[in-house]
Write an enzyme that holds these catalytic residues in place. Sequence first.
Site, mmCIF file in Angstrom:
data_model
loop_
_atom_site.group_PDB
_atom_site.id
_atom_site.type_symbol
_atom_site.label_atom_id
_atom_site.label_comp_id
_atom_site.label_asym_id
_atom_site.label_seq_id
_atom_site.Cartn_x
_atom_site.Cartn_y
_atom_site.Cartn_z
ATOM 1 N N SER A 64 0.799 -1.239 0.000
ATOM 2 C CA SER A 64 0.000 0.000 0.000
ATOM 3 C C SER A 64 0.824 1.277 0.000
ATOM 4 O O SER A 64 0.270 2.361 -0.225
ATOM 5 C CB SER A 64 -0.930 0.021 1.205
ATOM 6 O OG SER A 64 -2.052 -0.782 0.955
ATOM 7 N N LYS A 67 0.489 3.446 -2.923
ATOM 8 C CA LYS A 67 -0.685 4.310 -3.101
ATOM 9 C C LYS A 67 -0.314 5.789 -3.080
ATOM 10 O O LYS A 67 -1.019 6.627 -3.641
ATOM 11 C CB LYS A 67 -1.743 3.990 -2.035
ATOM 12 C CG LYS A 67 -2.380 2.614 -2.254
ATOM 13 C CD LYS A 67 -3.248 2.137 -1.099
ATOM 14 C CE LYS A 67 -3.819 0.742 -1.425
ATOM 15 N NZ LYS A 67 -4.373 0.017 -0.301
ATOM 16 N N TYR A 189 -3.502 -2.354 -10.226
ATOM 17 C CA TYR A 189 -3.417 -2.229 -8.765
ATOM 18 C C TYR A 189 -2.456 -3.284 -8.181
ATOM 19 O O TYR A 189 -1.607 -2.971 -7.342
ATOM 20 C CB TYR A 189 -4.824 -2.353 -8.154
ATOM 21 C CG TYR A 189 -4.816 -2.379 -6.651
ATOM 22 C CD1 TYR A 189 -4.597 -1.210 -5.927
ATOM 23 C CD2 TYR A 189 -4.995 -3.569 -5.951
ATOM 24 C CE1 TYR A 189 -4.567 -1.235 -4.532
ATOM 25 C CE2 TYR A 189 -4.970 -3.600 -4.568
ATOM 26 C CZ TYR A 189 -4.760 -2.433 -3.862
ATOM 27 O OH TYR A 189 -4.717 -2.455 -2.497
ATOM 28 N N TYR A 241 -4.403 3.492 7.997
ATOM 29 C CA TYR A 241 -5.746 2.898 8.065
ATOM 30 C C TYR A 241 -6.483 3.290 9.342
ATOM 31 O O TYR A 241 -6.370 4.417 9.808
ATOM 32 C CB TYR A 241 -5.667 1.369 7.911
ATOM 33 C CG TYR A 241 -4.752 0.958 6.815
ATOM 34 C CD1 TYR A 241 -5.049 1.313 5.506
ATOM 35 C CD2 TYR A 241 -3.579 0.263 7.064
ATOM 36 C CE1 TYR A 241 -4.204 0.966 4.482
ATOM 37 C CE2 TYR A 241 -2.733 -0.086 6.041
ATOM 38 C CZ TYR A 241 -3.050 0.273 4.763
ATOM 39 O OH TYR A 241 -2.215 -0.064 3.757
ATOM 40 N N VAL A 259 1.162 -3.805 3.751
ATOM 41 C CA VAL A 259 1.136 -5.127 4.391
ATOM 42 C C VAL A 259 2.389 -5.962 4.111
ATOM 43 O O VAL A 259 2.519 -7.065 4.640
ATOM 44 C CB VAL A 259 -0.131 -5.951 4.052
ATOM 45 C CG1 VAL A 259 -1.368 -5.346 4.659
ATOM 46 C CG2 VAL A 259 -0.270 -6.180 2.562
HETATM 47 N N1 GLN Z 1 -2.105 -5.404 -1.951
HETATM 48 C C1 GLN Z 1 -2.664 -5.251 -0.647
HETATM 49 C C2 GLN Z 1 -4.173 -5.432 -0.675
HETATM 50 O O1 GLN Z 1 -4.794 -4.992 -1.572
HETATM 51 C C3 GLN Z 1 -2.302 -3.889 -0.140
HETATM 52 C C4 GLN Z 1 -2.920 -3.618 1.196
HETATM 53 C C5 GLN Z 1 -1.979 -2.974 2.152
HETATM 54 O O2 GLN Z 1 -0.769 -2.923 1.966
HETATM 55 N N2 GLN Z 1 -2.519 -2.531 3.254
HETATM 56 O O3 GLN Z 1 -4.752 -6.020 0.195
#
Ligand code: GLN
Length: 305
Positions: A64, A67, A189, A241, A259
Amino acid sequence: MPDYQAILDAIREEVRPLLGQGHVADYIPRLAEVPREKFGMAVATLDGRVYRTGDAGEVFSAQSISKVYTLTLALRAVGDRLWQRVGREPSGNAFNSLVQLELENGLPRNPFINAGALVVADVVLEAYADPRATLLAEVRRRADNPGLGDDAAVAASERQNGFRNAALANFIRSFGNLRRPVDEVLDFYFFQCSLAMSCVDLARGFLFLAHGGACPWDGERVLEADQAKRINALMLTCGTYDAAGDFAYHVGMPAKSGVGGGIVGVIPNQLAVAVWSPALNAKGNSLAGSAALELFTAKTGLSIF
Ligand code: GLN
Protein backbone atom coordinates in the site's frame (compact mmCIF):
# COMPACT_ATOMS: atom_id res chain seq x y z
CA MET A 1 21.47 17.57 14.77
CA PRO A 2 20.57 14.20 16.34
CA ASP A 3 23.06 11.36 15.91
CA TYR A 4 20.83 9.45 13.50
CA GLN A 5 23.19 6.51 13.10
CA ALA A 6 23.44 5.88 16.85
CA ILE A 7 19.68 6.30 17.20
CA LEU A 8 18.89 3.81 14.41
CA ASP A 9 21.27 1.24 15.86
CA ALA A 10 19.77 1.69 19.34
CA ILE A 11 16.23 1.30 17.98
CA ARG A 12 17.21 -1.91 16.22
CA GLU A 13 18.39 -3.35 19.54
CA GLU A 14 15.29 -2.18 21.39
CA VAL A 15 12.78 -3.68 18.96
CA ARG A 16 14.56 -7.04 18.73
CA PRO A 17 12.19 -8.72 21.25
CA LEU A 18 9.21 -7.69 19.10
CA LEU A 19 10.42 -9.30 15.89
CA GLY A 20 8.70 -12.65 16.42
CA GLN A 21 5.35 -11.06 17.29
CA GLY A 22 2.43 -10.35 14.97
CA HIS A 23 1.38 -12.11 11.80
CA VAL A 24 2.53 -11.86 8.19
CA ALA A 25 0.02 -11.04 5.45
CA ASP A 26 -0.71 -14.61 4.40
CA TYR A 27 -3.74 -13.68 2.29
CA ILE A 28 -1.01 -12.92 -0.26
CA PRO A 29 0.76 -16.31 -0.02
CA ARG A 30 4.01 -15.04 -1.43
CA LEU A 31 4.33 -12.49 1.39
CA ALA A 32 3.93 -15.24 4.00
CA GLU A 33 7.27 -16.68 2.83
CA VAL A 34 9.26 -13.64 4.03
CA PRO A 35 11.21 -14.34 7.27
CA ARG A 36 9.48 -12.45 10.07
CA GLU A 37 12.67 -11.61 11.96
CA LYS A 38 13.81 -9.17 9.28
CA PHE A 39 14.25 -5.58 10.41
CA GLY A 40 15.64 -2.60 8.54
CA MET A 41 15.43 1.14 8.95
CA ALA A 42 16.76 4.10 6.94
CA VAL A 43 16.70 7.88 7.30
CA ALA A 44 17.26 10.23 4.36
CA THR A 45 17.82 13.88 5.22
CA LEU A 46 17.28 16.88 2.99
CA ASP A 47 21.00 17.64 3.01
CA GLY A 48 21.60 14.39 1.09
CA ARG A 49 22.69 12.04 3.85
CA VAL A 50 21.34 8.51 4.26
CA TYR A 51 21.64 6.55 7.51
CA ARG A 52 20.75 2.87 7.70
CA THR A 53 20.60 -0.10 10.02
CA GLY A 54 19.84 -3.83 9.74
CA ASP A 55 18.20 -5.00 6.53
CA ALA A 56 17.73 -1.46 5.22
CA GLY A 57 19.12 -2.33 1.79
CA GLU A 58 16.98 -5.41 1.23
CA VAL A 59 13.95 -5.06 -1.05
CA PHE A 60 10.49 -6.04 0.11
CA SER A 61 6.97 -5.60 -1.21
CA ALA A 62 5.89 -1.96 -1.01
CA GLN A 63 2.18 -2.92 -1.13
CA SER A 64 0.00 0.00 0.00
CA ILE A 65 2.94 2.39 0.21
CA SER A 66 2.64 2.50 -3.59
CA LYS A 67 -0.68 4.31 -3.10
CA VAL A 68 1.24 7.51 -2.42
CA TYR A 69 2.88 7.32 -5.84
CA THR A 70 -0.31 6.57 -7.76
CA LEU A 71 -1.99 9.43 -5.88
CA THR A 72 0.91 11.64 -6.97
CA LEU A 73 0.38 10.64 -10.61
CA ALA A 74 -3.38 11.13 -10.36
CA LEU A 75 -3.09 14.59 -8.79
CA ARG A 76 -0.57 15.62 -11.40
CA ALA A 77 -2.94 14.52 -14.17
CA VAL A 78 -6.35 15.69 -12.95
CA GLY A 79 -5.65 17.94 -9.92
CA ASP A 80 -8.55 18.61 -7.57
CA ARG A 81 -11.02 16.92 -9.92
CA LEU A 82 -9.83 13.71 -8.28
CA TRP A 83 -11.88 14.60 -5.19
CA GLN A 84 -15.11 14.19 -7.11
CA ARG A 85 -14.40 10.46 -7.14
CA VAL A 86 -12.69 9.79 -3.82
CA GLY A 87 -12.98 11.43 -0.40
CA ARG A 88 -10.48 12.70 2.15
CA GLU A 89 -11.82 11.37 5.44
CA PRO A 90 -10.38 8.59 7.56
CA SER A 91 -12.53 5.50 7.17
CA GLY A 92 -12.35 4.06 10.68
CA ASN A 93 -12.66 0.70 8.94
CA ALA A 94 -10.16 -1.92 7.80
CA PHE A 95 -8.23 -1.07 4.62
CA ASN A 96 -10.06 -3.72 2.60
CA SER A 97 -13.55 -3.18 4.03
CA LEU A 98 -16.63 -3.24 1.79
CA VAL A 99 -19.29 -2.01 4.19
CA GLN A 100 -18.90 1.77 3.87
CA LEU A 101 -18.97 1.65 0.07
CA GLU A 102 -22.55 0.45 0.01
CA LEU A 103 -23.77 3.20 2.32
CA GLU A 104 -21.75 5.88 0.53
CA ASN A 105 -22.70 4.96 -3.03
CA GLY A 106 -19.35 3.74 -4.28
CA LEU A 107 -17.43 6.87 -3.26
CA PRO A 108 -14.43 5.60 -1.25
CA ARG A 109 -13.56 7.52 1.91
CA ASN A 110 -9.93 8.23 0.97
CA PRO A 111 -7.21 7.30 -1.55
CA PHE A 112 -5.29 5.08 0.89
CA ILE A 113 -7.89 2.42 1.60
CA ASN A 114 -8.08 -0.23 -1.11
CA ALA A 115 -11.38 1.06 -2.51
CA GLY A 116 -9.92 4.56 -2.92
CA ALA A 117 -6.70 3.23 -4.43
CA LEU A 118 -8.70 1.28 -7.02
CA VAL A 119 -10.41 4.51 -8.09
CA VAL A 120 -7.03 6.28 -8.19
CA ALA A 121 -5.67 3.40 -10.30
CA ASP A 122 -8.58 3.91 -12.69
CA VAL A 123 -7.76 7.63 -12.95
CA VAL A 124 -4.10 6.84 -13.66
CA LEU A 125 -5.09 4.26 -16.31
CA GLU A 126 -7.24 6.87 -18.05
CA ALA A 127 -4.67 9.66 -17.82
CA TYR A 128 -1.44 8.02 -19.00
CA ALA A 129 -0.67 6.18 -22.23
CA ASP A 130 1.62 3.66 -20.51
CA PRO A 131 0.67 3.70 -16.82
CA ARG A 132 3.00 0.91 -15.70
CA ALA A 133 6.05 2.45 -17.33
CA THR A 134 5.04 5.89 -16.04
CA LEU A 135 4.69 4.62 -12.48
CA LEU A 136 7.98 2.71 -12.59
CA ALA A 137 9.83 5.70 -14.02
CA GLU A 138 8.33 7.97 -11.37
CA VAL A 139 9.28 5.71 -8.45
CA ARG A 140 12.78 5.15 -9.85
CA ARG A 141 13.34 8.89 -10.14
CA ARG A 142 11.99 9.61 -6.68
CA ALA A 143 14.18 6.90 -5.11
CA ASP A 144 17.12 7.75 -7.37
CA ASN A 145 17.40 4.05 -8.17
CA PRO A 146 17.17 3.05 -11.84
CA GLY A 147 17.34 -0.64 -10.86
CA LEU A 148 14.10 -0.55 -8.87
CA GLY A 149 11.38 -2.83 -10.22
CA ASP A 150 8.20 -4.79 -9.60
CA ASP A 151 7.89 -8.41 -8.43
CA ALA A 152 5.70 -10.34 -10.85
CA ALA A 153 5.49 -13.34 -8.50
CA VAL A 154 3.96 -11.17 -5.75
CA ALA A 155 1.48 -9.61 -8.19
CA ALA A 156 0.47 -13.07 -9.50
CA SER A 157 0.12 -14.39 -5.95
CA GLU A 158 -2.20 -11.53 -5.06
CA ARG A 159 -4.10 -11.81 -8.35
CA GLN A 160 -4.90 -15.47 -7.62
CA ASN A 161 -6.15 -14.69 -4.13
CA GLY A 162 -7.41 -11.11 -4.49
CA PHE A 163 -11.07 -11.93 -4.00
CA ARG A 164 -11.78 -8.96 -1.74
CA ASN A 165 -10.16 -6.49 -4.09
CA ALA A 166 -12.08 -8.03 -6.99
CA ALA A 167 -15.27 -7.62 -4.97
CA LEU A 168 -14.40 -4.00 -4.18
CA ALA A 169 -13.63 -3.18 -7.81
CA ASN A 170 -16.82 -4.78 -9.10
CA PHE A 171 -18.83 -3.02 -6.42
CA ILE A 172 -17.34 0.38 -7.28
CA ARG A 173 -17.93 -0.33 -10.96
CA SER A 174 -21.60 -0.99 -10.20
CA PHE A 175 -21.84 2.60 -8.93
CA GLY A 176 -20.12 3.89 -12.08
CA ASN A 177 -17.01 5.07 -10.24
CA LEU A 178 -14.62 2.95 -12.33
CA ARG A 179 -14.31 3.69 -16.04
CA ARG A 180 -11.78 1.10 -17.22
CA PRO A 181 -12.61 -2.63 -17.21
CA VAL A 182 -12.43 -4.13 -13.73
CA ASP A 183 -9.71 -6.64 -14.71
CA GLU A 184 -7.51 -3.87 -16.09
CA VAL A 185 -7.87 -1.85 -12.88
CA LEU A 186 -7.09 -4.88 -10.71
CA ASP A 187 -4.05 -5.82 -12.81
CA PHE A 188 -2.61 -2.33 -12.48
CA TYR A 189 -3.42 -2.23 -8.76
CA PHE A 190 -1.66 -5.56 -8.12
CA PHE A 191 1.26 -4.34 -10.21
CA GLN A 192 1.66 -1.16 -8.14
CA CYS A 193 1.42 -3.15 -4.89
CA SER A 194 4.20 -5.46 -6.09
CA LEU A 195 6.84 -2.74 -6.35
CA ALA A 196 9.97 -4.09 -4.68
CA MET A 197 11.71 -1.40 -2.64
CA SER A 198 14.17 -1.19 0.24
CA CYS A 199 14.05 1.12 3.25
CA VAL A 200 16.75 3.21 1.56
CA ASP A 201 14.63 3.46 -1.63
CA LEU A 202 11.58 4.46 0.40
CA ALA A 203 13.33 7.01 2.59
CA ARG A 204 14.87 8.68 -0.46
CA GLY A 205 11.70 8.17 -2.43
CA PHE A 206 9.55 10.14 0.03
CA LEU A 207 11.92 13.07 0.47
CA PHE A 208 10.00 15.16 -2.06
CA LEU A 209 7.14 15.21 0.47
CA ALA A 210 9.51 16.66 3.07
CA HIS A 211 10.61 19.28 0.55
CA GLY A 212 7.41 21.00 -0.54
CA GLY A 213 6.88 18.69 -3.50
CA ALA A 214 10.30 19.23 -5.11
CA CYS A 215 13.08 16.69 -5.51
CA PRO A 216 15.81 17.75 -3.06
CA TRP A 217 18.80 16.80 -5.21
CA ASP A 218 17.85 18.24 -8.58
CA GLY A 219 14.97 20.57 -7.79
CA GLU A 220 12.56 18.79 -10.15
CA ARG A 221 9.01 19.77 -9.28
CA VAL A 222 7.11 16.57 -8.53
CA LEU A 223 3.94 18.21 -7.23
CA GLU A 224 2.90 21.72 -6.31
CA ALA A 225 3.77 22.62 -2.72
CA ASP A 226 0.12 22.69 -1.69
CA GLN A 227 -0.43 19.22 -3.20
CA ALA A 228 2.52 17.81 -1.25
CA LYS A 229 1.12 19.43 1.90
CA ARG A 230 -2.19 17.70 1.27
CA ILE A 231 -0.65 14.29 0.66
CA ASN A 232 1.10 14.67 4.02
CA ALA A 233 -2.23 15.59 5.63
CA LEU A 234 -3.85 12.51 4.11
CA MET A 235 -1.02 10.29 5.29
CA LEU A 236 -1.43 11.62 8.81
CA THR A 237 -5.19 11.05 8.88
CA CYS A 238 -5.49 7.95 6.66
CA GLY A 239 -2.01 6.53 5.92
CA THR A 240 -2.07 3.81 8.57
CA TYR A 241 -5.75 2.90 8.06
CA ASP A 242 -7.99 2.60 11.08
CA ALA A 243 -4.92 2.91 13.31
CA ALA A 244 -4.16 6.44 12.03
CA GLY A 245 -5.35 8.17 15.21
CA ASP A 246 -3.32 5.91 17.43
CA PHE A 247 -0.30 6.23 15.12
CA ALA A 248 -0.51 10.04 15.19
CA TYR A 249 -0.74 9.88 18.98
CA HIS A 250 2.23 7.55 19.41
CA VAL A 251 4.48 8.58 16.52
CA GLY A 252 3.38 12.07 15.45
CA MET A 253 4.24 12.23 11.79
CA PRO A 254 2.52 11.63 8.44
CA ALA A 255 3.23 8.07 7.33
CA LYS A 256 2.13 5.38 4.92
CA SER A 257 2.21 1.67 5.66
CA GLY A 258 1.89 -1.49 3.59
CA VAL A 259 1.14 -5.13 4.39
CA GLY A 260 4.63 -6.06 3.22
CA GLY A 261 5.68 -4.64 6.60
CA GLY A 262 7.03 -1.30 5.43
CA ILE A 263 6.16 2.11 6.87
CA VAL A 264 7.51 5.44 5.59
CA GLY A 265 7.17 8.68 7.52
CA VAL A 266 7.92 12.30 6.72
CA ILE A 267 9.13 15.16 8.90
CA PRO A 268 8.55 18.21 6.66
CA ASN A 269 11.67 20.29 5.95
CA GLN A 270 13.91 17.67 7.53
CA LEU A 271 13.78 14.04 6.53
CA ALA A 272 11.99 10.88 5.52
CA VAL A 273 12.33 7.69 7.53
CA ALA A 274 11.46 4.16 6.40
CA VAL A 275 11.24 0.98 8.43
CA TRP A 276 10.59 -2.63 7.48
CA SER A 277 9.62 -5.61 9.58
CA PRO A 278 7.23 -8.11 7.98
CA ALA A 279 5.04 -9.14 10.92
CA LEU A 280 1.93 -6.99 11.29
CA ASN A 281 -0.34 -5.91 14.12
CA ALA A 282 -4.10 -6.43 14.01
CA LYS A 283 -4.60 -3.25 11.93
CA GLY A 284 -2.21 -4.42 9.22
CA ASN A 285 0.70 -2.13 10.14
CA SER A 286 4.17 -3.49 10.88
CA LEU A 287 4.24 -4.28 14.59
CA ALA A 288 7.95 -3.70 15.19
CA GLY A 289 7.95 -0.93 12.57
CA SER A 290 5.31 1.07 14.43
CA ALA A 291 7.29 0.68 17.67
CA ALA A 292 10.50 1.69 15.89
CA LEU A 293 8.96 4.90 14.55
CA GLU A 294 7.62 5.78 17.99
CA LEU A 295 11.12 5.29 19.38
CA PHE A 296 12.51 7.40 16.52
CA THR A 297 10.36 10.45 17.28
CA ALA A 298 10.92 10.00 21.02
CA LYS A 299 14.70 9.75 20.71
CA THR A 300 15.17 12.49 18.11
CA GLY A 301 12.59 14.87 19.57
CA LEU A 302 11.29 15.25 16.01
CA SER A 303 7.56 15.31 15.35
CA ILE A 304 5.15 17.52 13.46
CA PHE A 305 3.54 18.51 16.76
N1 GLN B 1 -2.11 -5.40 -1.95
C1 GLN B 1 -2.66 -5.25 -0.65
C2 GLN B 1 -4.17 -5.43 -0.68
O1 GLN B 1 -4.79 -4.99 -1.57
C3 GLN B 1 -2.30 -3.89 -0.14
C4 GLN B 1 -2.92 -3.62 1.20
C5 GLN B 1 -1.98 -2.97 2.15
O2 GLN B 1 -0.77 -2.92 1.97
N2 GLN B 1 -2.52 -2.53 3.25
O3 GLN B 1 -4.75 -6.02 0.20
